[in-house]
Design an enzyme around this catalytic site. Structure first.
Site, short mmCIF file in Angstrom:
data_model
loop_
_atom_site.label_atom_id
_atom_site.label_comp_id
_atom_site.label_asym_id
_atom_site.label_seq_id
_atom_site.Cartn_x
_atom_site.Cartn_y
_atom_site.Cartn_z
N CYS A 104 0.87 -1.17 0.00
CA CYS A 104 0.00 0.00 0.00
C CYS A 104 0.91 1.22 0.00
CB CYS A 104 -0.98 -0.03 1.17
SG CYS A 104 -0.23 -0.18 2.81
N ARG B 9 -2.47 -1.06 5.28
CA ARG B 9 -3.56 -1.71 4.52
C ARG B 9 -3.08 -3.01 3.90
NH1 ARG B 9 -5.62 3.25 0.88
NH2 ARG B 9 -3.39 3.77 0.99
#
Length: 293
Positions: A248, A253
């Site tokens: 990410c 994430r």
């Protein structure tokens, strides 16, 4: 068919029973160490946390400017200071599930053998009506981790390995960013302006905005149906027979996507630690914008 690890995703009722001495099914032989994971000090933790939870700050696990993981010796020292050895069963939760997932991946990389996440995090705990406490609890340090760190270096790759992924037909770099970030409409971050994606990376979904992970979580913050997550991945050629590295901006994430794949039983998975922040910092690295062909 791969074998899932759904016991690693713990329900609030399971944890509630464990806290109250009922030792629910699947409880480890050793006592759980469990932590609220955050990144902004203990302000939220002090306002109310799950009883008996310690606090773990992600700033002890990753460092600026790129927010890559800290050096291995420093990571080991942090875990020891928090009472975590390789055979300590650990349960993590956060106000933000991605923060807990980031800590989970780094613990697994170090060699902690049993790392679990509370499904839905703090939100799910309070929504169930369970009690919270404001007492700050302090960890009891341990002196030995019990194995070499990292015990699982394969769980994290760095930039040279990321470049190698792009040249390997059996490997995929998977962007866990919003569609607007993936296509270069926005950067998604205040601290850097670079837009786009690593050239050749496929989209692994994330959320409708950079601040959400709603492609992975339901409205109540629990993990979405595994079949739905896997269907999103397969549409982009992301399958368990390939080597997969999620990335990410700085790792949070991507860590949540990694942990979902881990729970689903996928084996050949990793996180590209530097992610877009590292890749985009070097203009020699190839990038793409717009919708892929």
């Amino acid at each position: 068919m791969h074998q899932g690890r759904f016991e690693k995703l713990v329900r609030p009722a399971w944890l509630h029973d464990a806290i109250h001495g009922k030792r629910p099914a699947g409880y480890p032989e050793r006592e759980l160490a469990f932590f609220e994971v955050g990144s902004e000090g203990q302000v939220a933790y002090a306002s109310g946390h799950i009883p008996n939870a310690l606090y773990l700050d992600t700033t002890t696990l990753e460092a600026p400017p790129l927010w890559n993981r800290v050096p291995d010796r420093e990571l080991e020292a942090t875990l020891l200071a928090h009472g975590v050895a390789h055979d300590t069963p650990v349960l993590l939760y956060g106000r933000d599930t991605s923060a807990a997932a980031r800590a989970a991946v780094l613990m697994m990389y170090a060699g902690v053998e049993d790392v679990r996440l509370l499904d839905g995090g703090y939100q799910a705990w309070t929504a169930a009506g369970y009690e919270v406490e404001t007492k700050a609890r302090q960890p009891v340090a341990v002196s030995s981790f019990g194995c070499e760190v990292p015990a699982h270096p394969e769980y994290i790759i760095d930039i040279e390995e990321a470049r190698a992924f792009l040249a390997d037909d059996e490997a995929l770099l998977v962007s866990i960013r919003s569609w607007a970030e993936y296509t270069g409409q926005i950067s998604g971050y205040d601290r850097f302006e670079a837009r786009g994606r690593i050239a050749g990376a496929v989209w692994g979904h994330a959320g409708s905005t950079p601040d959400l992970m709603d492609h992975y979580r339901r409205a109540d913050n629990t993990m979405r149906d595994p079949g739905e997550i896997e269907a999103n991945w397969r549409a982009w050629g992301i399958t368990p027979d390939r080597r997969i590295a999620f990335y990410c901006g700085t790792g949070w994430r991507a860590s949540e996507a990694f942990y979902c794949a881990y729970v689903l039983g996928w084996e050949r998975i990793s996180v590209y630690d530097g992610g877009w922040s590292e890749w985009s910092a070097d203009p020699a690295n190839p990038v793409e914008t717009g919708e892929p062909a």
